[in-house]
Write a protein that holds these residues in place. Structure first.
Motif, PDB file in Angstrom:
ATOM      1  N   GLY A 168     -84.090   9.814 -13.275  1.00 16.71           N
ATOM      2  CA  GLY A 168     -83.167  10.748 -12.652  1.00 16.71           C
ATOM      3  C   GLY A 168     -81.843  10.131 -12.262  1.00 16.71           C
ATOM      4  O   GLY A 168     -81.049  10.751 -11.546  1.00 16.71           O
ATOM      5  N   PRO A 182     -74.385  11.997 -21.260  1.00 14.05           N
ATOM      6  CA  PRO A 182     -74.613  12.227 -19.835  1.00 14.05           C
ATOM      7  C   PRO A 182     -73.399  12.843 -19.154  1.00 14.05           C
ATOM      8  O   PRO A 182     -72.256  12.363 -19.333  1.00 14.05           O
ATOM      9  CB  PRO A 182     -74.898  10.815 -19.306  1.00 14.05           C
ATOM     10  CG  PRO A 182     -75.530  10.118 -20.471  1.00 14.05           C
ATOM     11  CD  PRO A 182     -74.799  10.633 -21.666  1.00 14.05           C
ATOM     12  N   ASP A 183     -73.660  13.912 -18.412  1.00 14.24           N
ATOM     13  CA  ASP A 183     -72.623  14.607 -17.625  1.00 14.24           C
ATOM     14  C   ASP A 183     -71.518  15.219 -18.481  1.00 14.24           C
ATOM     15  O   ASP A 183     -70.465  15.606 -17.952  1.00 14.24           O
ATOM     16  CB  ASP A 183     -72.011  13.658 -16.585  1.00 14.24           C
ATOM     17  CG  ASP A 183     -73.032  13.162 -15.583  1.00 14.24           C
ATOM     18  OD1 ASP A 183     -73.916  13.954 -15.200  1.00 14.24           O
ATOM     19  OD2 ASP A 183     -72.973  11.973 -15.208  1.00 14.24           O
ATOM     20  N   VAL A 226     -79.501   9.332 -14.425  1.00 17.38           N
ATOM     21  CA  VAL A 226     -78.504   9.887 -15.341  1.00 17.38           C
ATOM     22  C   VAL A 226     -79.016  11.238 -15.827  1.00 17.38           C
ATOM     23  O   VAL A 226     -80.209  11.414 -16.052  1.00 17.38           O
ATOM     24  CB  VAL A 226     -78.277   8.933 -16.544  1.00 17.38           C
ATOM     25  CG1 VAL A 226     -77.391   9.591 -17.584  1.00 17.38           C
ATOM     26  CG2 VAL A 226     -77.662   7.621 -16.079  1.00 17.38           C
ATOM     27  N   HIS A 227     -78.112  12.177 -15.997  1.00 21.77           N
ATOM     28  CA  HIS A 227     -78.501  13.526 -16.431  1.00 21.77           C
ATOM     29  C   HIS A 227     -77.789  13.868 -17.745  1.00 21.77           C
ATOM     30  O   HIS A 227     -76.583  13.644 -17.885  1.00 21.77           O
ATOM     31  CB  HIS A 227     -78.142  14.557 -15.359  1.00 21.77           C
ATOM     32  CG  HIS A 227     -78.789  14.280 -14.034  1.00 21.77           C
ATOM     33  ND1 HIS A 227     -80.090  14.626 -13.759  1.00 21.77           N
ATOM     34  CD2 HIS A 227     -78.300  13.673 -12.908  1.00 21.77           C
ATOM     35  CE1 HIS A 227     -80.393  14.250 -12.513  1.00 21.77           C
ATOM     36  NE2 HIS A 227     -79.325  13.668 -11.978  1.00 21.77           N
ATOM     37  N   VAL A 228     -78.555  14.406 -18.675  1.00 18.70           N
ATOM     38  CA  VAL A 228     -77.990  14.800 -19.968  1.00 18.70           C
ATOM     39  C   VAL A 228     -78.061  16.316 -20.106  1.00 18.70           C
ATOM     40  O   VAL A 228     -78.891  16.971 -19.478  1.00 18.70           O
ATOM     41  CB  VAL A 228     -78.754  14.130 -21.135  1.00 18.70           C
ATOM     42  CG1 VAL A 228     -78.574  12.625 -21.113  1.00 18.70           C
ATOM     43  CG2 VAL A 228     -80.232  14.502 -21.108  1.00 18.70           C
ATOM     44  N   LEU A 281     -82.422  10.373 -27.034  1.00 17.54           N
ATOM     45  CA  LEU A 281     -83.001   9.441 -26.063  1.00 17.54           C
ATOM     46  C   LEU A 281     -84.214   8.768 -26.677  1.00 17.54           C
ATOM     47  O   LEU A 281     -85.251   9.404 -26.898  1.00 17.54           O
ATOM     48  CB  LEU A 281     -83.387  10.184 -24.782  1.00 17.54           C
ATOM     49  CG  LEU A 281     -82.231  10.821 -24.007  1.00 17.54           C
ATOM     50  CD1 LEU A 281     -82.758  11.641 -22.838  1.00 17.54           C
ATOM     51  CD2 LEU A 281     -81.263   9.749 -23.504  1.00 17.54           C
ATOM     52  N   LEU A 338     -81.068   3.639 -21.478  1.00 15.74           N
ATOM     53  CA  LEU A 338     -80.632   4.990 -21.136  1.00 15.74           C
ATOM     54  C   LEU A 338     -81.828   5.928 -20.969  1.00 15.74           C
ATOM     55  O   LEU A 338     -81.837   6.779 -20.070  1.00 15.74           O
ATOM     56  CB  LEU A 338     -79.691   5.519 -22.220  1.00 15.74           C
ATOM     57  CG  LEU A 338     -79.056   6.886 -21.939  1.00 15.74           C
ATOM     58  CD1 LEU A 338     -78.274   6.876 -20.627  1.00 15.74           C
ATOM     59  CD2 LEU A 338     -78.150   7.299 -23.093  1.00 15.74           C
ATOM     60  N   TYR A 357     -78.309   3.125 -25.503  1.00 17.04           N
ATOM     61  CA  TYR A 357     -79.049   4.173 -26.202  1.00 17.04           C
ATOM     62  C   TYR A 357     -79.666   3.688 -27.504  1.00 17.04           C
ATOM     63  O   TYR A 357     -80.384   4.428 -28.168  1.00 17.04           O
ATOM     64  CB  TYR A 357     -78.111   5.348 -26.521  1.00 17.04           C
ATOM     65  CG  TYR A 357     -76.943   4.960 -27.410  1.00 17.04           C
ATOM     66  CD1 TYR A 357     -77.028   5.092 -28.795  1.00 17.04           C
ATOM     67  CD2 TYR A 357     -75.774   4.435 -26.861  1.00 17.04           C
ATOM     68  CE1 TYR A 357     -75.980   4.723 -29.605  1.00 17.04           C
ATOM     69  CE2 TYR A 357     -74.726   4.058 -27.666  1.00 17.04           C
ATOM     70  CZ  TYR A 357     -74.829   4.201 -29.032  1.00 17.04           C
ATOM     71  OH  TYR A 357     -73.777   3.817 -29.843  1.00 17.04           O
ATOM     72  N   GLN A 361     -83.164   5.401 -17.566  1.00 18.49           N
ATOM     73  CA  GLN A 361     -82.272   5.965 -16.551  1.00 18.49           C
ATOM     74  C   GLN A 361     -82.473   7.472 -16.415  1.00 18.49           C
ATOM     75  O   GLN A 361     -82.496   8.008 -15.300  1.00 18.49           O
ATOM     76  CB  GLN A 361     -80.810   5.662 -16.914  1.00 18.49           C
ATOM     77  CG  GLN A 361     -80.397   4.217 -16.699  1.00 18.49           C
ATOM     78  CD  GLN A 361     -78.933   4.008 -17.031  1.00 18.49           C
ATOM     79  OE1 GLN A 361     -78.489   4.298 -18.154  1.00 18.49           O
ATOM     80  NE2 GLN A 361     -78.161   3.521 -16.070  1.00 18.49           N
ATOM     81  N   VAL A 362     -82.609   8.147 -17.558  1.00 22.39           N
ATOM     82  CA  VAL A 362     -82.814   9.598 -17.528  1.00 22.39           C
ATOM     83  C   VAL A 362     -84.176   9.928 -16.928  1.00 22.39           C
ATOM     84  O   VAL A 362     -84.311  10.863 -16.132  1.00 22.39           O
ATOM     85  CB  VAL A 362     -82.685  10.180 -18.948  1.00 22.39           C
ATOM     86  CG1 VAL A 362     -83.075  11.667 -18.966  1.00 22.39           C
ATOM     87  CG2 VAL A 362     -81.260  10.004 -19.470  1.00 22.39           C
ATOM     88  N   GLN A 363     -85.208   9.156 -17.278  1.00 24.82           N
ATOM     89  CA  GLN A 363     -86.544   9.378 -16.747  1.00 24.82           C
ATOM     90  C   GLN A 363     -86.580   9.224 -15.234  1.00 24.82           C
ATOM     91  O   GLN A 363     -87.310   9.936 -14.529  1.00 24.82           O
ATOM     92  CB  GLN A 363     -87.533   8.395 -17.383  1.00 24.82           C
ATOM     93  CG  GLN A 363     -87.826   8.662 -18.852  1.00 24.82           C
ATOM     94  CD  GLN A 363     -88.586   9.952 -19.070  1.00 24.82           C
ATOM     95  OE1 GLN A 363     -88.001  10.969 -19.442  1.00 24.82           O
ATOM     96  NE2 GLN A 363     -89.885   9.936 -18.839  1.00 24.82           N
TER      97      GLN A 363
END
Length: 440
Positions: A233, A191-192, A235-237, A220, A226, A45, A229-231
């Motif tokens: 999909g 995340p999660d 990882v979900h925050v 972010l 990170l 991050y 990863q979120v972009q």
């Protein structure tokens, strides 16, 4: 003042009244920030100025930090240093002898009181824990532990190189060595992470922590692993509503545990506040040493008139070379206008629960008080009516609810500040006559 109110409004971007000079420029630099840019690995991050070297020349790095410290202390004509903060990067990877050498340089070239706060950021790995006693012997009297989380899976997603157990062991050792002077960093919105798991984790932290806790919401940052990863999909925050509830929950839990929230992200009990960071929030002067470090002070070459924002060269190898050649590696220096300085006073000051006192504001703005600048604004009055902002005899501050909404409040206040100081001179003079006698 040697400059009348009407004239100071016209030329504030180049000159500031003499009362401003005398109130804020006393050759006292309260803080000394030392940047250690190296890490063993980059967290997923993090977008800080960090470098993962194959090896570090500790002798050369120490010499360079000492020389830049000496040069900048001379340029600022500093008379007193009240705190030193070793940040990074991972400064707990530095050798204790480096810490001792920098502190010795400070004491040789400025008044450095025996009770000055000397903080070291620590990565809670076994290597970091093993050196804590040596760091204390070198002059450190306060630790900031980058715990971040006590959840194994969260630490893995963040790319941290320590386990929850190692963090607890490091914290225990630090508290033994510096009782009452250990801070822990904890992150939420991971995340999660759920509201219930965050509450449980924070309660676990409070069962083992010392008297200072810093809470940070995960941000972010573009370009980080990170973020990608979120972009994608992978990882979900948590959403904004969830993180807002997490923050509110944390504030209530900390309050019940006896912690005073003295700043947006910082909580202390037994008066264990960070005096170094309070200096930032009160817009005091400080020197930044090391690759990528930032500083704010009035160089004596400007005859004590304008404060400069300074940034040191980012790349460690280039920074070392420039320090060897010139004594310092200031890459960027900008003279702050009156308005720019007031913006910093406003933005930083409202982060504190005590806000900005009338006396503090007057040190930077003798020509216009808080009531004149903000009090007559309809938008401001609406925020007052909603209970988010308070302007009274004590000064300007956010309420308990308003502090959580500071990011959404500041744009309006900054716009009001800019409009007031850029309006025609006649209007400024009228405002001064109309509201200048308002009682505080």
């Amino acid at each position: 003042s040697d400059i009348t109110t009407i004239v100071s409004f016209i030329i504030h971007s180049r000159y500031i009244s003499q009362s401003y000079y005398s109130a804020t420029n006393k050759n006292v630099i309260w803080g000394h920030w030392v940047e250690w840019p190296y890490c063993l690995k980059r967290c997923s991050y993090c977008n800080f100025n960090k470098y993962i070297p194959r090896s570090v020349d500790h002798v050369l790095m120490t010499q360079s930090l000492q020389r830049e410290t000496q040069t900048l202390l001379h340029i600022s004509q500093v008379s007193c240093i009240t705190s030193v903060f070793f940040g990074g990067g991972t400064p707990s990877l530095a050798q204790p002898s480096t810490i001792a050498a920098v502190l010795e340089t400070v004491s040789k070239h400025a008044q450095f009181s025996a009770n000055a706060e000397v903080t070291l950021e620590v990565n809670p790995t076994p290597a970091g824990k093993a050196r804590l006693r040596d760091f204390v012997a070198a002059g450190v009297n306060r630790f900031s532990i980058g715990m971040q989380s006590l959840n194994d899976s969260s630490l893995r997603v963040l790319g941290r190189d320590h386990s929850p157990q190692e963090a607890l062991q490091t914290l225990s050792e630090a508290r033994t060595l510096c009782p009452g002077r250990v801070s822990v960093d904890v992150m939420f919105g991971l995340p999660d992470q759920s509201e219930d798991s965050w509450q449980s984790e924070l309660e676990e932290v409070l069962s083992v922590c010392d008297d200072h806790v810093s809470l940070y919401q995960l941000t972010l940052e573009r370009g980080t692993h990170l973020f990608k990863q979120v972009q994608l999909g992978e990882v979900h925050v948590p959403g904004d509503d969830v993180t807002a509830t997490m923050y509110k929950t944390a504030r209530n839990i900390l309050k019940k545990a006896g912690f005073l929230q003295y700043e947006v992200s910082n909580f202390a009990r037994n008066n264990a506040v960070s005096t170094h960071n309070i200096g930032y929030w009160k817009a005091q002067q400080y020197i930044g040493v090391g690759p990528g470090a930032h500083g704010r002070f009035v160089p004596h070459s400007l005859q004590g008139v304008l404060r400069e924002a300074r940034t040191q060269t980012l790349e460690p190898d280039v920074w070392i070379r420039e320090v060897q050649q010139h004594g310092h590696a200031t890459r960027r220096q900008i003279q702050l206008s009156h308005l720019e300085l007031l913006e910093e006073v406003l933005v930083m000051g409202l982060r504190m629960n005590e806000g900005i006192s009338h006396q503090h504001w007057a040190e930077f703005s003798p020509e216009a008080n808080l009531h004149q600048v903000f009090g007559v604004s309809e938008d401001f009055q609406q925020l007052q009516q909603r209970g988010h902002l308070i302007l009274d005899d004590g000064g300007l501050r956010c309420s308990w609810e308003g502090l959580a909404l500071l990011d959404s409040i500041l744009p309006m206040l900054l716009l009001r500040l800019e409009m007031f100081f850029k309006k025609p001179a006649a209007s400024a003079a009228t405002a001064g006559r109309t509201h200048g006698q308002r009682k505080r």
